[in-house]
Each structure stands twice: as C-alpha cells, then as structure tokens.
Design a protein around this motif. Structure first.
Motif, PDB file in Angstrom:
ATOM      1  N   SER A  45      23.833  16.702  91.062  1.00 34.50           N
ATOM      2  CA  SER A  45      22.959  16.775  92.227  1.00 34.50           C
ATOM      3  C   SER A  45      23.286  17.997  93.089  1.00 34.50           C
ATOM      4  CB  SER A  45      23.097  15.502  93.068  1.00 34.50           C
ATOM      5  OG  SER A  45      22.418  15.636  94.296  1.00 34.50           O
ATOM      6  N   ALA A  46      22.240  18.597  93.629  1.00 35.24           N
ATOM      7  CA  ALA A  46      22.443  19.729  94.539  1.00 35.24           C
ATOM      8  C   ALA A  46      23.179  19.304  95.794  1.00 35.24           C
ATOM      9  CB  ALA A  46      21.096  20.348  94.894  1.00 35.24           C
ATOM     10  N   SER A  47      23.171  18.013  96.082  1.00 39.29           N
ATOM     11  CA  SER A  47      23.843  17.529  97.285  1.00 39.29           C
ATOM     12  C   SER A  47      25.318  17.216  97.059  1.00 39.29           C
ATOM     13  CB  SER A  47      23.140  16.276  97.809  1.00 39.29           C
ATOM     14  OG  SER A  47      23.284  15.193  96.891  1.00 39.29           O
ATOM     15  N   ALA A  48      25.796  17.334  95.811  1.00 41.86           N
ATOM     16  CA  ALA A  48      27.205  17.038  95.534  1.00 41.86           C
ATOM     17  C   ALA A  48      28.106  18.013  96.294  1.00 41.86           C
ATOM     18  CB  ALA A  48      27.481  17.115  94.038  1.00 41.86           C
ATOM     19  N   SER A  49      29.263  17.534  96.706  1.00 43.58           N
ATOM     20  CA  SER A  49      30.182  18.363  97.490  1.00 43.58           C
ATOM     21  C   SER A  49      31.075  19.239  96.620  1.00 43.58           C
ATOM     22  CB  SER A  49      31.056  17.462  98.370  1.00 43.58           C
ATOM     23  OG  SER A  49      31.891  16.632  97.562  1.00 43.58           O
ATOM     24  N   ALA A 139      33.914  12.765  89.850  1.00 39.37           N
ATOM     25  CA  ALA A 139      33.472  13.577  90.991  1.00 39.37           C
ATOM     26  C   ALA A 139      34.481  13.453  92.123  1.00 39.37           C
ATOM     27  CB  ALA A 139      32.089  13.141  91.453  1.00 39.37           C
ATOM     28  N   ALA A 140      34.317  14.302  93.131  1.00 42.65           N
ATOM     29  CA  ALA A 140      35.274  14.330  94.243  1.00 42.65           C
ATOM     30  C   ALA A 140      35.171  13.102  95.119  1.00 42.65           C
ATOM     31  CB  ALA A 140      35.064  15.596  95.075  1.00 42.65           C
ATOM     32  N   THR A 141      33.970  12.530  95.233  1.00 45.08           N
ATOM     33  CA  THR A 141      33.767  11.369  96.100  1.00 45.08           C
ATOM     34  C   THR A 141      32.830  10.367  95.442  1.00 45.08           C
ATOM     35  OG1 THR A 141      31.813  12.239  97.243  1.00 45.08           O
ATOM     36  CG2 THR A 141      33.981  12.870  98.136  1.00 45.08           C
ATOM     37  N   GLY A 142      32.855   9.147  95.932  1.00 41.28           N
ATOM     38  CA  GLY A 142      31.908   8.152  95.465  1.00 41.28           C
ATOM     39  C   GLY A 142      30.483   8.531  95.798  1.00 41.28           C
ATOM     40  N   ALA A 143      30.288   9.186  96.940  1.00 38.77           N
ATOM     41  CA  ALA A 143      28.943   9.625  97.318  1.00 38.77           C
ATOM     42  C   ALA A 143      28.402  10.636  96.316  1.00 38.77           C
ATOM     43  CB  ALA A 143      28.967  10.228  98.718  1.00 38.77           C
ATOM     44  N   ASP A 144      29.269  11.506  95.793  1.00 37.83           N
ATOM     45  CA  ASP A 144      28.834  12.462  94.772  1.00 37.83           C
ATOM     46  C   ASP A 144      28.400  11.740  93.498  1.00 37.83           C
ATOM     47  OD1 ASP A 144      29.353  14.532  96.486  1.00 37.83           O
ATOM     48  OD2 ASP A 144      31.155  15.244  95.458  1.00 37.83           O
ATOM     49  N   LEU A 145      29.131  10.678  93.120  1.00 40.95           N
ATOM     50  CA  LEU A 145      28.744   9.899  91.937  1.00 40.95           C
ATOM     51  C   LEU A 145      27.431   9.163  92.190  1.00 40.95           C
ATOM     52  CD1 LEU A 145      32.142   8.424  90.689  1.00 40.95           C
ATOM     53  CD2 LEU A 145      30.755  10.179  89.577  1.00 40.95           C
ATOM     54  N   ASP A 146      27.248   8.652  93.377  1.00 42.56           N
ATOM     55  CA  ASP A 146      25.994   7.984  93.713  1.00 42.56           C
ATOM     56  C   ASP A 146      24.809   8.934  93.553  1.00 42.56           C
ATOM     57  OD1 ASP A 146      27.118   5.525  94.321  1.00 42.56           O
ATOM     58  OD2 ASP A 146      27.334   5.987  96.459  1.00 42.56           O
ATOM     59  N   ALA A 147      25.013  10.184  93.915  1.00 36.14           N
ATOM     60  CA  ALA A 147      23.923  11.164  93.886  1.00 36.14           C
ATOM     61  C   ALA A 147      23.700  11.773  92.513  1.00 36.14           C
ATOM     62  CB  ALA A 147      24.212  12.276  94.891  1.00 36.14           C
TER      63      ALA A 147
END
Length: 311
Positions: A45-49, A139-147
């Motif tokens: 995702s482009a939103s991944a950190s 991924a670095a965060t769970g939010a990155d995996l969600d996205a």
C-alpha cells in the motif's frame, strides 16, 4: 525486566517477529504446467510506513506432507527467470510503499532441473501440477499489514500456442480465518449427454470445478461435499479422500466420462433441469475434521464465473 520488541505495541493481533509484525496467509490452490500457469501478484500500500516483505514459509504439492521428495516451482519474478525454486531458496520479495511485483509460476518440478516426471503417488484428484503456498507477510506495524492487499493468484489456462484461454483468481486467506464449512452456488448442465459439449472453444452448458485445501501443517483432514438443489433438497453427499497436511484435492463436480477419476459425481448423472435447461444448486464442504479452504469455479461459454475463494 525484559523489554518487549519495539514493534510489539504496534502489531495489534498480528505476530511479533523481531522488530516487525507478521501475518500468515495461505494460497490454497495454484496450478502450473500441463497447459496452465499461475501469476502471483504482491502489492504494498502507498500508505505503508515502510517496506512490506512477502516470504514463502511452505511450498507443497497436492500430496502435502505425504510427499517428502523434491518439490519446487519454475518461476519468473518481474520478468527475470529464477529457475526452480523451493520454499528454502525463494528470496523474500520486499516492496517499498506503493510498489508491486509479479511471480509467474510456469511448472511444478520434481527435481532441480524440472525434467523428472511426477511420482506415481500423484493420481486422481491429487494433481501433479498443483501447488499450495503458506506465506508470511512482514511489515513495520500492524497498520501497515492492515493496509497491505493480500496476495492474489491468477490461474491461466493456455492453448497449444501458449495463449490464455481462461483464467480464474483467488485471493490469499488469513491462516487463522479458515473454517470447517463452506458453500457456493453453482450451475451444471442437467443432462449427461449434453454436458462438456463445446462449440469451438465455447462451452454449451455450464460445468463446475472445485478444490479443497488443508492449511494445517500437522493434521490430516477428512470431509465430504454435499450437493443440494435450488430449493435446498439434498442431491448427493460424497466423501473426499483424506487430505494430508498442506495437501489439496481438485475435482470436476461431475465426471466427463465413465470412470473419470477427476469427477466427484458420476458422468452419467442426470440432474433436474430448471426452466433454462440447467440445474442450479448449492454445494460445499460438510463434516470436515479441520478447517479447509474451498475454491469453486464455474465454466460457461467462453468465460469462467464465480471466481472467488471461500475460507
């Protein structure tokens, strides 16, 4: 007092692996060789950190852990041929935010040079050109995996010239999300004499194919397929062969001819036709002793319908 990894507070329900978060997903059914190939698409995702990585934890044949010999797949990654790869030789694909990659799987291999024929254990619904993948997304965060979109596998069926005639898609499913019971609607040519008849490359009446994959790494699964008509009346319930850990079976719902080992139901079966001359009903997995992945596919005319995977 021991400090938790930096990622732990940001992983949510995902697994902490070092300073990262990990998600285990399954592609239950891929086919390569014998007139077919599979394309696996990874996207970040482009939103991944930070970059997202895709690694293969297990690569198995339809016989799963029952087959212990060499098993690999011939691949091309972003247009570059890599030869035969196994789970241990596949280099994880790391994608920067917004980037993508494609892996073309052209053949299953039973030696490092992809020249040895498949062993005799691959018979009937245990197809030698089939593979399953247990994959880890990091991924670095769970939010990155969600996205991050789950990997997408496209099976392409090829003609004698290598051109795609049909294709179907399945999206990876979270290994923790699979369940014991799944169902799908389907349509099938009602009269046996008219089933599997083509006009050119177009199928005159619909017919149905499916696979059942066992994502467990340790436990074999037994299950049955139950078929009902559009009103919910039972038509047939047929047991599947025992599916070994990380194994899978693939069937035509109704056989093409007498004794067809790829047909779950006999070729001579005549079904009740609806007003359009076609049988419409529901079928799916029942009585499973463990979670399975059920993939249903309908062929009709020059198209493939119901391209979805049901966890």
């Amino acid at each position: 007092m021991c400090a938790l990894p930096a990622a732990a507070a940001n992983c949510g329900n995902y697994t902490v692996v070092g300073a990262n978060c990990a998600r285990t997903v399954v592609l239950g059914w891929g086919v390569a060789g014998g007139g077919a190939q599979s394309v696996i698409t990874f996207l970040s995702s482009a939103s991944a950190s930070a970059p997202v990585s895709f690694a293969i934890s297990k690569l198995t044949s339809s016989q799963g852990t029952n087959y212990t010999g060499y098993f690999g797949v011939a691949t091309t990654i972003n247009g570059v041929s890599t030869g035969a790869l196994t789970a241990s030789t596949f280099t994880p694909v790391s994608l920067a935010p917004g980037a993508g990659a494609q892996v073309l799987v052209s053949q299953t291999c039973f030696d490092a040079n992809c020249v040895v024929a498949a062993p005799a254990v691959f018979t009937g619904p245990f197809l030698s050109n089939m593979f399953s993948i247990l994959m880890t997304m990091t991924a670095a965060t769970g939010a990155d995996l969600d996205a991050t979109p789950l990997p997408l596998l496209t099976v392409q069926f090829l003609d004698a010239n290598g051109l795609v005639t049909f294709q179907e898609q399945e999206q990876a499913v979270d290994a923790a999300a699979v369940r014991k019971t799944s169902a799908a609607t389907f349509s099938e040519g009602a009269a046996s004499a008219a089933r599997y008849v083509y006009t050119g490359s177009a199928v005159n009446l619909p017919f149905t194919a499916f696979s059942v994959s066992n994502p467990s790494t340790t436990t074999a699964v037994t299950a049955s397929i139950a078929v009902t008509d559009a009103n919910g009346n039972p038509v047939s319930t047929v047991p599947l062969p025992t599916i070994p850990p990380l194994g899978a079976v693939g069937y035509l719902l109704v056989g093409r001819s007498s004794g067809d080992t790829l047909g779950l139901l006999p070729a001579g079966l005549n079904l009740t036709a609806g007003p359009d001359g076609i049988f419409h009903g529901t079928y799916g997995v029942v009585g499973a002793t463990g979670p399975v992945i059920f993939l249903s596919q309908e062929f009709y005319g020059s198209s493939m319908l119901n391209a979805f995977i049901v966890p």
